[in-house]
Scaffold this motif. Sequence first.
Motif, PDB file in Angstrom:
ATOM      1  N   GLU A   1     -36.015 -76.078  -5.844  1.00 35.80           N
ATOM      2  CA  GLU A   1     -35.624 -76.452  -4.478  1.00 35.80           C
ATOM      3  C   GLU A   1     -34.130 -76.198  -4.251  1.00 35.80           C
ATOM      4  OE1 GLU A   1     -37.655 -80.537  -4.375  1.00 35.80           O
ATOM      5  OE2 GLU A   1     -37.859 -79.824  -2.323  1.00 35.80           O
ATOM      6  N   ALA A   2     -33.323 -76.544  -5.241  1.00 35.13           N
ATOM      7  CA  ALA A   2     -31.874 -76.363  -5.098  1.00 35.13           C
ATOM      8  C   ALA A   2     -31.516 -74.874  -5.035  1.00 35.13           C
ATOM      9  CB  ALA A   2     -31.148 -77.043  -6.254  1.00 35.13           C
TER      10      ALA A   2
ATOM     11  N   ASP B   1     -33.371 -72.438  -4.128  1.00 36.60           N
ATOM     12  CA  ASP B   1     -33.872 -71.819  -2.895  1.00 36.60           C
ATOM     13  C   ASP B   1     -32.854 -71.988  -1.759  1.00 36.60           C
ATOM     14  OD1 ASP B   1     -35.945 -70.419  -1.428  1.00 36.60           O
ATOM     15  OD2 ASP B   1     -36.254 -72.313  -0.355  1.00 36.60           O
ATOM     16  N   VAL B   2     -32.229 -73.156  -1.699  1.00 38.69           N
ATOM     17  CA  VAL B   2     -31.212 -73.371  -0.664  1.00 38.69           C
ATOM     18  C   VAL B   2     -30.016 -72.442  -0.891  1.00 38.69           C
ATOM     19  CG1 VAL B   2     -29.581 -75.055   0.294  1.00 38.69           C
ATOM     20  CG2 VAL B   2     -31.936 -75.741  -0.202  1.00 38.69           C
ATOM     21  N   GLU B   3     -29.630 -72.268  -2.154  1.00 31.31           N
ATOM     22  CA  GLU B   3     -28.489 -71.395  -2.455  1.00 31.31           C
ATOM     23  C   GLU B   3     -28.792 -69.930  -2.118  1.00 31.31           C
ATOM     24  OE1 GLU B   3     -26.631 -71.647  -6.313  1.00 31.31           O
ATOM     25  OE2 GLU B   3     -27.100 -73.776  -6.521  1.00 31.31           O
TER      26      GLU B   3
ATOM     27  N   ARG C   1     -31.529 -68.496  -0.261  1.00 33.23           N
ATOM     28  CA  ARG C   1     -32.326 -68.127   0.917  1.00 33.23           C
ATOM     29  C   ARG C   1     -31.581 -67.224   1.906  1.00 33.23           C
ATOM     30  NH1 ARG C   1     -34.174 -73.443   3.739  1.00 33.23           N
ATOM     31  NH2 ARG C   1     -34.829 -73.856   1.611  1.00 33.23           N
TER      32      ARG C   1
ATOM     33  N   ARG D   1     -35.859 -65.871  -2.336  1.00 29.75           N
ATOM     34  CA  ARG D   1     -36.493 -67.187  -2.238  1.00 29.75           C
ATOM     35  C   ARG D   1     -36.910 -67.674  -3.626  1.00 29.75           C
ATOM     36  NH1 ARG D   1     -37.991 -68.947   2.868  1.00 29.75           N
ATOM     37  NH2 ARG D   1     -37.965 -70.921   1.723  1.00 29.75           N
TER      38      ARG D   1
ATOM     39  N   ARG E   1     -42.269 -70.545   0.912  1.00 30.88           N
ATOM     40  CA  ARG E   1     -41.837 -71.876   1.355  1.00 30.88           C
ATOM     41  C   ARG E   1     -41.268 -72.556   0.113  1.00 30.88           C
ATOM     42  NH1 ARG E   1     -46.825 -74.558   2.369  1.00 30.88           N
ATOM     43  NH2 ARG E   1     -47.936 -72.770   1.580  1.00 30.88           N
ATOM     44  N   PRO E   2     -40.398 -73.552   0.279  1.00 33.35           N
ATOM     45  CA  PRO E   2     -39.761 -74.127  -0.921  1.00 33.35           C
ATOM     46  C   PRO E   2     -40.769 -74.732  -1.896  1.00 33.35           C
ATOM     47  CG  PRO E   2     -38.623 -74.841   1.075  1.00 33.35           C
ATOM     48  CD  PRO E   2     -39.852 -74.105   1.529  1.00 33.35           C
TER      49      PRO E   2
END
Length: 259
Positions: A162-163, A165-167, A169, A174, A222-223
Amino acid sequence: MEPGGTAIVTGASAGIGAALAPRLAAAGWDVLLVARRAERIEALAQEIARAHGREARALALDVARDDAFAALEAACPAPAVLVNNAGAGRFGPAEATPADEQAATVRLNCEALTRLTLGYLPGMLARGRGVILNVASIAAFQPVPYFAVYAATKAYVLSLSEALDVEARARGVRVVAVCPGPVPTEFQGIAGSPDARLTPRHALRTAEQVADACVAAVRRPRPVVVPAPVHGFMRWAQRFVPRSTVLGMAAKSMKKRME
Ligand SMILES: NC(=O)c1ccc[n+]([C@@H]2O[C@H](COP(=O)([O-])OP(=O)(O)OC[C@H]3O[C@@H](n4cnc5c(N)ncnc54)[C@H](OP(=O)(O)O)[C@@H]3O)[C@@H](O)[C@H]2O)c1
């Protein structure tokens, strides 16, 4: 992500990985199958190449080895897709499993996955294209007594994915965590856990169904992907229940499976 390029699938000799590799080839990726049992992945690679007319290669490799990324990078320097699927665990009271074996679970499920993920991430970011799909579990959603180390490794996989993916995206890459519930595979025999087929049907998924969810997740990332809706609901509902209650319920359910 549009198909094209190579998808690496670790743990492709059995279960979810063996179901996923041909599906990715059918959807338009070349595939590199990775696992320790050479004869199985070589036979599957030949079958995939014949059936789907795509390049399908096999690399016999223990991904928990220190030099695993170097070996994988030599075979495939710039994959479009990396599926970190190889994983295992040991069911039962934590003290019943030797500490070295528990540490090996952490090494495979967390350390190896991290090395491959962070090994390939810079190249994917530079190219502005890539999907890293990390197979976690519904055991990632809460601590699981009597499957403690395994669940903790999967919580790590979920958190890391999850972390990252934010960095990544905004730069075209992804990172997806897939969280299956019980799937009848070789996993249960290795973990010493109960037959997954004892699970109620609405909560049970086949390796093929999870593999279909993985292909959909690569195409439309998707995450977090939870293949069975009942587990998605469970994850959502846990927010409204005290942690102690969730832990108590998890302990009760696991204890029952040991009887
Ligand atoms: N089955 C379930 O109920 C379930 C539920 C939730 C999540 N998951 C997760 O789904 C993933 C796939 O599990 P599965 O159910 O398909 O299990 P499986 O049938 O036991 O397959 C595991 C795969 O991982 C490979 N593997 C194990 N250790 C390896 C190593 N050191 N290096 C390279 N490959 C290795 C195995 O191949 P070799 O032995 O040939 O190396 C095999 O191909 C795992 O991460 C698991 O934690 C499973």
